[in-house]
Design a protein around this motif. Structure first.
Motif, PDB file in Angstrom:
ATOM      1  N   HIS A  20     -61.209-127.727 -45.378  1.00 35.41           N
ATOM      2  CA  HIS A  20     -59.998-127.376 -46.125  1.00 35.41           C
ATOM      3  C   HIS A  20     -59.323-128.650 -46.620  1.00 35.41           C
ATOM      4  CE1 HIS A  20     -55.588-126.001 -46.261  1.00 35.41           C
ATOM      5  NE2 HIS A  20     -56.184-125.650 -47.390  1.00 35.41           N
ATOM      6  N   LEU A  21     -58.729-129.437 -45.707  1.00 35.24           N
ATOM      7  CA  LEU A  21     -58.078-130.681 -46.137  1.00 35.24           C
ATOM      8  C   LEU A  21     -58.475-131.869 -45.276  1.00 35.24           C
ATOM      9  CD1 LEU A  21     -54.490-129.432 -47.064  1.00 35.24           C
ATOM     10  CD2 LEU A  21     -56.315-130.106 -48.609  1.00 35.24           C
ATOM     11  N   CYS A  77     -54.563-127.697 -38.227  1.00 33.83           N
ATOM     12  CA  CYS A  77     -53.658-127.994 -39.352  1.00 33.83           C
ATOM     13  C   CYS A  77     -53.188-126.722 -40.060  1.00 33.83           C
ATOM     14  CB  CYS A  77     -54.338-128.928 -40.345  1.00 33.83           C
ATOM     15  SG  CYS A  77     -54.493-130.590 -39.687  1.00 33.83           S
ATOM     16  N   HIS A  78     -54.123-125.865 -40.469  1.00 34.63           N
ATOM     17  CA  HIS A  78     -53.719-124.646 -41.189  1.00 34.63           C
ATOM     18  C   HIS A  78     -54.452-123.431 -40.643  1.00 34.63           C
ATOM     19  CE1 HIS A  78     -53.523-128.189 -43.892  1.00 34.63           C
ATOM     20  NE2 HIS A  78     -52.289-127.746 -44.054  1.00 34.63           N
TER      21      HIS A  78
HETATM   22  S1  FES Z   1     -57.223-128.853 -42.814  1.00 37.48           S
HETATM   23 FE1  FES Z   1     -58.215-127.441 -41.583  1.00 37.48          FE
HETATM   24  S2  FES Z   1     -57.297-125.622 -42.085  1.00 37.48           S
HETATM   25 FE2  FES Z   1     -56.305-127.014 -43.335  1.00 37.48          FE
END
Ligand code: FES
Length: 304
Positions: A236-237, A254-255
């Protein structure tokens, strides 16, 4: 002999035209010829200024021969002559820039030859200089355009992953060279000693098994290796994620993206499954090619 621009010109039998330009010697700076524009057809011819030429007030230039003799005089071609600064002439000549000319030196007249010598001498100069500047050029430029680093990186002995389908966090250190700077980076990856079923699930699509260079050339295929290694970065990020043994899921704090053991997304914003890395077993050690892929995209786009 002061011949002036626009002086009328006549032969002994009749008028022929007027002076349109003056031509002087490069060495003596004396006027050697004049360009006469013929009344009959507007052509310009080059007429020598010599003992057969006399100048009369008026102003008028008299050629002491019949008009037939002008037939043999050469036509005027502007490209054969170069302009002379008019400032050096007596003001009473009333000449303007471009009206006084001198002959090009013979070598100058052949422009294509001049161009050839210009480019030939530059090319020879470049050939002589190239071996001297090439090492410096290579040192400055190549690091900026280097391809990906496909070196194998040792993660640890295979016996660090003793239990099938049980992920282990492996850390390792890299010293990537970015352009002219060398950094030390601590990184992580998740290694799994995979059961045949897990291998089948992970590699059910060739894209997960075959790794290619940017130009599309295959560099490695995860075939016949019973280990799977996932990049330690969430797709994701890029956060570091962890393994939840009770849930049998990878979870990104993180999310809150959640992934199965086979890397598939269960929930959360992650746009794709966990990134598998090229892996091999060498001398009893698990080794990977430390590739990194762009976060937030559906496809795996390699960036490191
Ligand atoms: S960086 Fe892993 S869910 Fe956003």
């Amino acid at each position: 002999m002061d011949i002036q621009i626009k002086s009328r010109v006549k032969c002994i039998d009749r008028p022929v035209g007027e002076v349109s330009r003056l031509i002087l010697s490069q060495t003596t700076r004396e006027i050697t010829d004049m360009v006469v524009r013929l009344d009959a057809d507007g052509r310009e011819i080059v007429v020598p200024v010599d003992g057969n030429t006399s100048v009369r007030p008026g102003p008028e230039v008299v050629l002491l021969y019949p008009v037939d003799r002008l037939e043999g005089m050469p036509g005027f071609r502007r490209g054969d002559w170069e302009e002379v600064e008019v400032a050096e002439f007596a003001p009473h000549l009333h000449v303007h820039q471009g009206e006084v000319l001198a002959k090009f030196p013979a070598a100058e007249r052949d422009l294509s030859r001049r161009r050839f010598f210009f480019w030939a001498s530059n090319a020879i100069g470049a050939l002589i200089t190239l071996p001297l500047v090439w090492p410096v050029f290579k040192y400055l430029i190549f690091p900026l355009y280097k391809g990906f680093d496909n070196a194998w990186v040792r993660l640890g002995k295979a016996d660090r992953l003793p239990i099938a389908d049980s992920p282990v966090l492996l850390d390792f250190t890299r010293t990537p060279k970015e352009a002219y700077m060398v950094n030390t980076v601590k990184k992580t990856a998740w290694g799994v000693k995979a059961s045949p079923d897990l291998l089948k699930e992970v590699y059910k699509g060739d894209p997960e098994r075959v790794f290619k260079e940017v130009d599309g050339k295959p560099i490695w295929e995860n075939k016949g290796v019973e280990y799977i290694v996932y990049s330690g970065k969430c797709p994701h990020l890029g956060c570091a994620y962890r393994w939840d043994e009770a849930e049998k899921r990878f979870i990104c704090p993180c999310h809150l993206s959640v992934f199965k053991l086979n890397g598939e997304v269960v929930s959360g914003p992650a746009p794709r499954r966990l990134d598998t890395l090229p892996v091999r077993l060498a001398d009893g050690h698990v080794e990977i090619i430390d590739a990194e892929y762009k976060a937030s995209e559906h496809g795996k786009k390699r960036i490191v």
